[in-house]
Design a protein around this motif. Structure first.
Motif, PDB file in Angstrom:
ATOM      1  N   ARG A 109     113.783  35.821 136.010  1.00 42.20           N
ATOM      2  CA  ARG A 109     112.679  35.806 136.931  1.00 42.20           C
ATOM      3  C   ARG A 109     111.330  35.680 136.297  1.00 42.20           C
ATOM      4  NH1 ARG A 109     110.530  33.274 141.006  1.00 42.20           N
ATOM      5  NH2 ARG A 109     112.378  33.847 142.435  1.00 42.20           N
TER       6      ARG A 109
ATOM      7  N   ALA B  96     111.004  32.688 134.034  1.00 44.37           N
ATOM      8  CA  ALA B  96     110.660  31.430 134.848  1.00 44.37           C
ATOM      9  C   ALA B  96     109.209  31.652 135.292  1.00 44.37           C
ATOM     10  CB  ALA B  96     111.343  31.632 136.072  1.00 44.37           C
ATOM     11  N   GLU B  97     108.771  32.695 135.825  1.00 44.78           N
ATOM     12  CA  GLU B  97     107.359  32.727 136.252  1.00 44.78           C
ATOM     13  C   GLU B  97     106.105  32.595 135.187  1.00 44.78           C
ATOM     14  OE1 GLU B  97     106.915  36.240 138.547  1.00 44.78           O
ATOM     15  OE2 GLU B  97     107.849  35.580 140.330  1.00 44.78           O
TER      16      GLU B  97
ATOM     17  N   TYR C   2     106.647  30.914 132.199  1.00 47.84           N
ATOM     18  CA  TYR C   2     106.683  29.597 131.613  1.00 47.84           C
ATOM     19  C   TYR C   2     107.285  28.434 132.386  1.00 47.84           C
ATOM     20  CZ  TYR C   2     105.822  32.507 127.492  1.00 47.84           C
ATOM     21  OH  TYR C   2     105.744  33.385 126.796  1.00 47.84           O
ATOM     22  N   PRO C   3     106.469  28.331 133.827  1.00 53.02           N
ATOM     23  CA  PRO C   3     107.049  27.386 134.708  1.00 53.02           C
ATOM     24  C   PRO C   3     107.342  26.121 134.027  1.00 53.02           C
ATOM     25  CG  PRO C   3     104.585  27.988 135.042  1.00 53.02           C
ATOM     26  CD  PRO C   3     105.082  28.779 134.043  1.00 53.02           C
TER      27      PRO C   3
ATOM     28  N   GLY D 262     115.245  31.812 139.284  1.00 53.42           N
ATOM     29  CA  GLY D 262     114.562  30.473 138.501  1.00 53.42           C
ATOM     30  C   GLY D 262     115.143  29.884 137.546  1.00 53.42           C
TER      31      GLY D 262
ATOM     32  N   GLN E 117     117.123  26.804 135.920  1.00 55.78           N
ATOM     33  CA  GLN E 117     117.312  25.569 136.367  1.00 55.78           C
ATOM     34  C   GLN E 117     118.896  25.043 135.629  1.00 55.78           C
ATOM     35  OE1 GLN E 117     113.913  24.311 134.100  1.00 55.78           O
ATOM     36  NE2 GLN E 117     113.079  25.628 135.848  1.00 55.78           N
TER      37      GLN E 117
END
Ligand code: PBG
Length: 341
Positions: free
Chosen positions: A274, A277-278, A280-281, A323, A325
């Motif tokens: 998480r 992901a936050e 480095y979107p 988060g 993919q």
């Protein structure tokens, strides 16, 4: 029903708001789902060893086996046919030595496996794990040197070997390389090596935040890669360190040229997934649903204590929700067969 109390609801509480209204009808439940696990986002690990017509079951990982290269064309066709995103190859060489020579040889097991797969199933995405633990006789992730009175992996001497290994994989036809050894500078060294050899188009998926984990237990049987002495704590991360350290690992790998990054293991590290992901979107993020996470579900399901499909899907959904993919998972084929129901 107390009609005089009707006004209460307008302030937002019960009974005006009933969350179960979103759950009564299966169609509504389906409509409001947000997180999906699609085979296209999954990567299946495969273990390859020299031999002929070999499918040697891995005791600790029911449903998986070490296979000889001649098995790969049929296996690859099946995987591609199921719509799975790709495979990641691990090799068990015919012979191991202190330098892990098979890993940098153009006739090594992984080079052979890549060539067989790409020849038979060109549309299948083939990723290779770039690391030395399966190839060295001591089982560590690089070459050794004495440091602080004990033998340890020599970081900088290993970098050159990692670059050579990656180039051998690319030359054999690998579509992507995934360095997993947690050496400082590994992504930069591999990027340099690939670019110099003319493979500037080959992406690097870095195992950026990889923890020293007990969840790798079954894999070490599968890949025959357990260290002969000591452990991997001088290169893999301590689970108890601050999340900020994982973010620094990611930041450095990106600065060195990583195209995709990975957090590993998955389940016990979803807070790290998480956080990455936050922060480095825009960076594709993978997580590795590792061998122990798979085997413990298998073992409990065999005893009838839990339902494998329910628990596997729930775990994979959690990884996506956190988060990630992309998920590397031993359940990739099962997911494709189970569907998303
Ligand atoms: C190292 C490597 C490991 C795994 C993937 N790459 C093992 C380790 O670090 O000891 C573990 C994967 C799993 O447990 O499923 N080449």
């Amino acid at each position: 029903m107390n009609m005089e109390n009707g006004g209460q609801g307008r302030q937002g509480g019960f009974p005006t708001t009933r969350m179960r209204r979103l759950r009564y009808h299966p169609g509504v439940r389906k409509l409001v789902r947000e997180v999906a696990v699609s085979p296209a986002n999954l990567v299946l690990p495969l273990f390859v060893r020299p031999g002929e017509k070999l499918r040697q079951p891995i005791g600790a990982m029911p449903g998986h086996c070490q296979m000889s290269p001649d098995q790969l064309p049929a296996e690859g066709k099946e995987i591609a046919g199921l719509g799975i995103g790709g495979v990641i190859l691990f090799g068990i060489p015919a012979a191991k030595d202190a330098q892990g020579s098979d890993a940098t040889s153009e006739s090594g097991i992984v080079a052979e496996a890549v060539a067989r797969l790409k020849d038979a199933v060109p549309e299948l995405l083939v990723i290779t794990d770039v690391c030395f633990c399966e190839f060295t006789d001591h089982g560590h992730c690089g070459v050794l040197a004495e440091r602080c009175g004990q033998m340890d992996v020599d970081n900088d001497a290993t970098l050159d070997l990692l670059a050579r290994q990656a180039v051998v994989h690319a030359k054999a036809g690998a579509d992507m390389v995934a360095p997993s050894g947690m050496m400082d500078g590994m992504v930069g060294a591999i990027r340099g090596g690939l670019d110099f050899a003319g493979y500037e188009h080959i992406p690097i998926m870095s195992y950026a935040a990889k923890y020293a984990s007990g969840f790798y237990g079954p894999f070490r049987e599968a890949a025959e890669s357990a260290p002969k002495f000591g452990d991997r704590r001088t290169y893999q991360m301590d689970p108890a360190t601050a999340i900020g350290q994982a973010l620094r690992e990611v930041e450095l790998d990106l600065a060195e040229g990583a195209d995709l990054v990975m957090v590993k293991p998955a389940l016990a590290y979803l807070d790290v997934v998480r956080a990455v992901a936050e922060k480095y979107p825009g960076v594709p993020l993978a997580t590795y649903n590792v061998s122990g996470e798979y085997s413990m579900v298998k073992a409990a399901a065999e005893r009838g204590w839990i339902d494998e499909q329910t628990v596997a899907m729930e775990s994979l959904i959690a990884m996506r929700r956190a988060g990630a993919q992309i998920i590397l998972t031993y359940w990739a084929k099962d997911v494709a067969r189970w569907g998303n129901g």
